[in-house]
Design a protein around this motif. Sequence first.
Motif, PDB file in Angstrom:
ATOM      1  N   GLU A 139       0.852  -1.203   0.000  1.00 47.93           N
ATOM      2  CA  GLU A 139       0.000   0.000   0.000  1.00 47.93           C
ATOM      3  C   GLU A 139       0.885   1.250   0.000  1.00 47.93           C
ATOM      4  OE1 GLU A 139      -2.279   0.372   3.610  1.00 47.93           O
ATOM      5  OE2 GLU A 139      -0.529   0.084   4.882  1.00 47.93           O
ATOM      6  N   VAL A 187      11.841   9.528   8.534  1.00 45.80           N
ATOM      7  CA  VAL A 187      11.917   8.850   9.828  1.00 45.80           C
ATOM      8  C   VAL A 187      10.543   8.274  10.086  1.00 45.80           C
ATOM      9  CG1 VAL A 187      12.124   9.216  12.320  1.00 45.80           C
ATOM     10  CG2 VAL A 187      13.740  10.318  10.757  1.00 45.80           C
ATOM     11  N   PRO A 238       1.959   7.876   3.538  1.00 49.02           N
ATOM     12  CA  PRO A 238       2.666   9.164   3.556  1.00 49.02           C
ATOM     13  C   PRO A 238       3.710   9.231   4.676  1.00 49.02           C
ATOM     14  CG  PRO A 238       0.509   9.378   4.584  1.00 49.02           C
ATOM     15  CD  PRO A 238       0.661   7.936   4.225  1.00 49.02           C
ATOM     16  N   THR A 278       6.705  12.180   6.202  1.00 46.01           N
ATOM     17  CA  THR A 278       7.178  13.562   6.071  1.00 46.01           C
ATOM     18  C   THR A 278       8.656  13.588   5.687  1.00 46.01           C
ATOM     19  OG1 THR A 278       5.667  14.073   7.844  1.00 46.01           O
ATOM     20  CG2 THR A 278       7.287  15.755   7.325  1.00 46.01           C
ATOM     21  N   GLU A 284      -6.654  -3.320   9.295  1.00 45.85           N
ATOM     22  CA  GLU A 284      -5.228  -3.105   9.581  1.00 45.85           C
ATOM     23  C   GLU A 284      -4.707  -4.176  10.527  1.00 45.85           C
ATOM     24  OE1 GLU A 284      -5.672   1.725   9.034  1.00 45.85           O
ATOM     25  OE2 GLU A 284      -5.681   0.860  11.026  1.00 45.85           O
ATOM     26  N   MET A 308      -4.234   8.631   4.049  1.00 45.41           N
ATOM     27  CA  MET A 308      -4.033   9.127   2.674  1.00 45.41           C
ATOM     28  C   MET A 308      -3.838   7.952   1.734  1.00 45.41           C
ATOM     29  SD  MET A 308      -1.581  12.414   2.988  1.00 45.41           S
ATOM     30  CE  MET A 308      -2.148  13.892   3.811  1.00 45.41           C
ATOM     31  N   MET A 320       7.884   5.442  12.315  1.00 47.88           N
ATOM     32  CA  MET A 320       7.658   4.601  13.485  1.00 47.88           C
ATOM     33  C   MET A 320       6.883   3.360  13.049  1.00 47.88           C
ATOM     34  SD  MET A 320       5.796   5.660  16.987  1.00 47.88           S
ATOM     35  CE  MET A 320       4.128   5.535  16.389  1.00 47.88           C
ATOM     36  N   THR A 368       4.702  -0.184   7.786  1.00 51.47           N
ATOM     37  CA  THR A 368       5.888   0.368   8.449  1.00 51.47           C
ATOM     38  C   THR A 368       6.768  -0.766   9.002  1.00 51.47           C
ATOM     39  OG1 THR A 368       4.407   0.828  10.305  1.00 51.47           O
ATOM     40  CG2 THR A 368       5.073   2.703   8.958  1.00 51.47           C
TER      41      THR A 368
HETATM   42  P1  FAD Z   1      -1.612   0.372   9.825  1.00 49.01           P
HETATM   43  O1  FAD Z   1      -1.795  -0.736  10.791  1.00 49.01           O
HETATM   44  O2  FAD Z   1      -2.086   0.177   8.416  1.00 49.01           O
HETATM   45  O3  FAD Z   1      -2.245   1.663  10.416  1.00 49.01           O
HETATM   46  C1  FAD Z   1      -1.977   2.153  11.730  1.00 49.01           C
HETATM   47  C2  FAD Z   1      -2.616   3.531  11.825  1.00 49.01           C
HETATM   48  O4  FAD Z   1      -1.886   4.432  10.953  1.00 49.01           O
HETATM   49  C3  FAD Z   1      -4.061   3.567  11.320  1.00 49.01           C
HETATM   50  O5  FAD Z   1      -4.981   3.288  12.331  1.00 49.01           O
HETATM   51  C4  FAD Z   1      -4.207   4.948  10.742  1.00 49.01           C
HETATM   52  O6  FAD Z   1      -4.557   5.891  11.727  1.00 49.01           O
HETATM   53  C5  FAD Z   1      -2.786   5.268  10.238  1.00 49.01           C
HETATM   54  N1  FAD Z   1      -2.685   4.961   8.792  1.00 49.01           N
HETATM   55  C6  FAD Z   1      -2.848   3.753   8.194  1.00 49.01           C
HETATM   56  N2  FAD Z   1      -2.721   3.863   6.858  1.00 49.01           N
HETATM   57  C7  FAD Z   1      -2.480   5.181   6.612  1.00 49.01           C
HETATM   58  C8  FAD Z   1      -2.299   5.930   5.424  1.00 49.01           C
HETATM   59  N3  FAD Z   1      -2.315   5.358   4.213  1.00 49.01           N
HETATM   60  N4  FAD Z   1      -2.119   7.267   5.540  1.00 49.01           N
HETATM   61  C9  FAD Z   1      -2.067   7.871   6.751  1.00 49.01           C
HETATM   62  N5  FAD Z   1      -2.250   7.206   7.913  1.00 49.01           N
HETATM   63  C10 FAD Z   1      -2.445   5.879   7.849  1.00 49.01           C
HETATM   64  N6  FAD Z   1       4.447   8.350  10.251  1.00 49.01           N
HETATM   65  C11 FAD Z   1       5.760   8.272  10.572  1.00 49.01           C
HETATM   66  O7  FAD Z   1       6.163   7.344  11.275  1.00 49.01           O
HETATM   67  N7  FAD Z   1       6.665   9.203  10.128  1.00 49.01           N
HETATM   68  C12 FAD Z   1       6.296  10.260   9.366  1.00 49.01           C
HETATM   69  O8  FAD Z   1       7.138  11.071   8.972  1.00 49.01           O
HETATM   70  C13 FAD Z   1       4.914  10.382   9.038  1.00 49.01           C
HETATM   71  N8  FAD Z   1       4.488  11.402   8.279  1.00 49.01           N
HETATM   72  C14 FAD Z   1       3.164  11.483   7.944  1.00 49.01           C
HETATM   73  C15 FAD Z   1       2.775  12.552   7.144  1.00 49.01           C
HETATM   74  C16 FAD Z   1       1.459  12.681   6.768  1.00 49.01           C
HETATM   75  C17 FAD Z   1       1.043  13.840   5.901  1.00 49.01           C
HETATM   76  C18 FAD Z   1       0.496  11.719   7.215  1.00 49.01           C
HETATM   77  C19 FAD Z   1      -0.942  11.859   6.792  1.00 49.01           C
HETATM   78  C20 FAD Z   1       0.882  10.645   8.001  1.00 49.01           C
HETATM   79  C21 FAD Z   1       2.223  10.518   8.381  1.00 49.01           C
HETATM   80  N9  FAD Z   1       2.677   9.453   9.150  1.00 49.01           N
HETATM   81  C22 FAD Z   1       4.006   9.376   9.492  1.00 49.01           C
HETATM   82  C23 FAD Z   1       1.772   8.351   9.578  1.00 49.01           C
HETATM   83  C24 FAD Z   1       2.014   7.113   8.707  1.00 49.01           C
HETATM   84  O9  FAD Z   1       1.638   7.391   7.374  1.00 49.01           O
HETATM   85  C25 FAD Z   1       1.225   5.912   9.257  1.00 49.01           C
HETATM   86  O10 FAD Z   1       1.768   5.587  10.528  1.00 49.01           O
HETATM   87  C26 FAD Z   1       1.348   4.706   8.347  1.00 49.01           C
HETATM   88  O11 FAD Z   1       0.615   4.922   7.163  1.00 49.01           O
HETATM   89  C27 FAD Z   1       0.862   3.445   9.043  1.00 49.01           C
HETATM   90  O12 FAD Z   1       0.854   2.392   8.112  1.00 49.01           O
HETATM   91  P2  FAD Z   1       0.956   0.855   8.576  1.00 49.01           P
HETATM   92  O13 FAD Z   1       0.503   0.014   7.449  1.00 49.01           O
HETATM   93  O14 FAD Z   1       2.293   0.584   9.129  1.00 49.01           O
HETATM   94  O15 FAD Z   1      -0.033   0.777   9.803  1.00 49.01           O
END
Ligand code: FAD
Length: 285
Positions: A43, A62, A46, A48, A264, A215, A64, A70
């Motif tokens: 997938e 960076v 986003p 930063t 998720e 996003m 988490m 992630t």
């Molecule tokens: P999942 O288990 O899929 O999701 C865990 C949680 O993360 C969800 O409950 C939801 O709240 C959030 N998330 C899941 N999918 C997305 C998605 N496609 N877009 C946004 N949030 C999501 N995280 C960082 O660690 N470092 C960063 O620099 C950072 N910058 C970001 C900048 C922006 C503009 C945004 C919107 C989010 C940012 N995040 C950042 C958050 C990061 O995108 C989510 O932690 C990540 O998408 C989680 O994906 P996952 O599959 O590991 O976790």
Amino acid sequence: MYQIVFREDLTPNIHHFKIEAPAVARKAQAGQFVIVMADESGERIPLTVADWDREAGTVSVVFMEAGKTTQKLATLKKGDSLAAFAGPLGQPTEIENFGTVVCVAGGFAIATIVPIARALKEAGNRVISIMGFRSRNLVFWEKRLRGVSHELIVTTDDGSYGRKGLVTEPLRELLQTHKEVQRVIAIGPTVMMKFCSQTTVPFGVKTIVSLNPIMIDGSGMCGGCRVEVKGETRFTCVDGPDFDGHLVDWDLLLARQRTYQEEERKALELWQHQCRLTAEVGRNA
Ligand code: FAD
Ligand code: FES
Ligand code: MG
């Protein structure tokens, strides 16, 4: 493909990658983000831009470990490549000489606030930064943030390092004692940004937050990142991610972030199961 040219583990679950991405490095500005794909079938998420080197053509992110994607990213090593690294996206953070600015960051967002604090300092502001963590073993980039701030306050929830408590406490005290503060920039978990915004309301200090809704495309097409600001629908990926924290509908954002929690959870379980099977096959080979 976008090669990882440097990798370091900042804490057990926060990692720093430097990616070879000259087109992004040329244009990146503080507050913008990229859309990343760990592999072709994964997938889009986003992240930063935490730093960039325009000459070397590299960009730092960076992240988490929060879930499947992630965690998948965290398995990659120096020399591996990402399938997508699109950006820079979103509006850069507004940088002007405001006077005195307080930058507040929590958790992985320390990396997000560093280029913002640096740009504010370069623009002539007095920058007071507050960085908050749950505990001492999660502290990272303290020296970097100190280097781009005139003053730095560190807090930990459990008091194991710096001042005990939440970032909102020193923020409130600073606003009481420093009437000259013109602006607060607060970036971190949604609940933290919500409470920082509530803290600054009685002081009437403009408070900018960087919203993090779900996003997908990152280009204003899917509507996944809709948020309500001042009663109007805004798309975070193109109108933000920075908004006035006093005008954000926080409860709606928090509810929408939880929309796909069940999916998720299942995706993470399946991924971890696949990882265990692969490890077992490796051991038995
Ligand atoms: P999942 O288990 O899929 O999701 C865990 C949680 O993360 C969800 O409950 C939801 O709240 C959030 N998330 C899941 N999918 C997305 C998605 N496609 N877009 C946004 N949030 C999501 N995280 C960082 O660690 N470092 C960063 O620099 C950072 N910058 C970001 C900048 C922006 C503009 C945004 C919107 C989010 C940012 N995040 C950042 C958050 C990061 O995108 C989510 O932690 C990540 O998408 C989680 O994906 P996952 O599959 O590991 O976790
Ligand atoms: Fe699709 Fe913003 S992520 S419109
Ligand atoms: Mg995910």
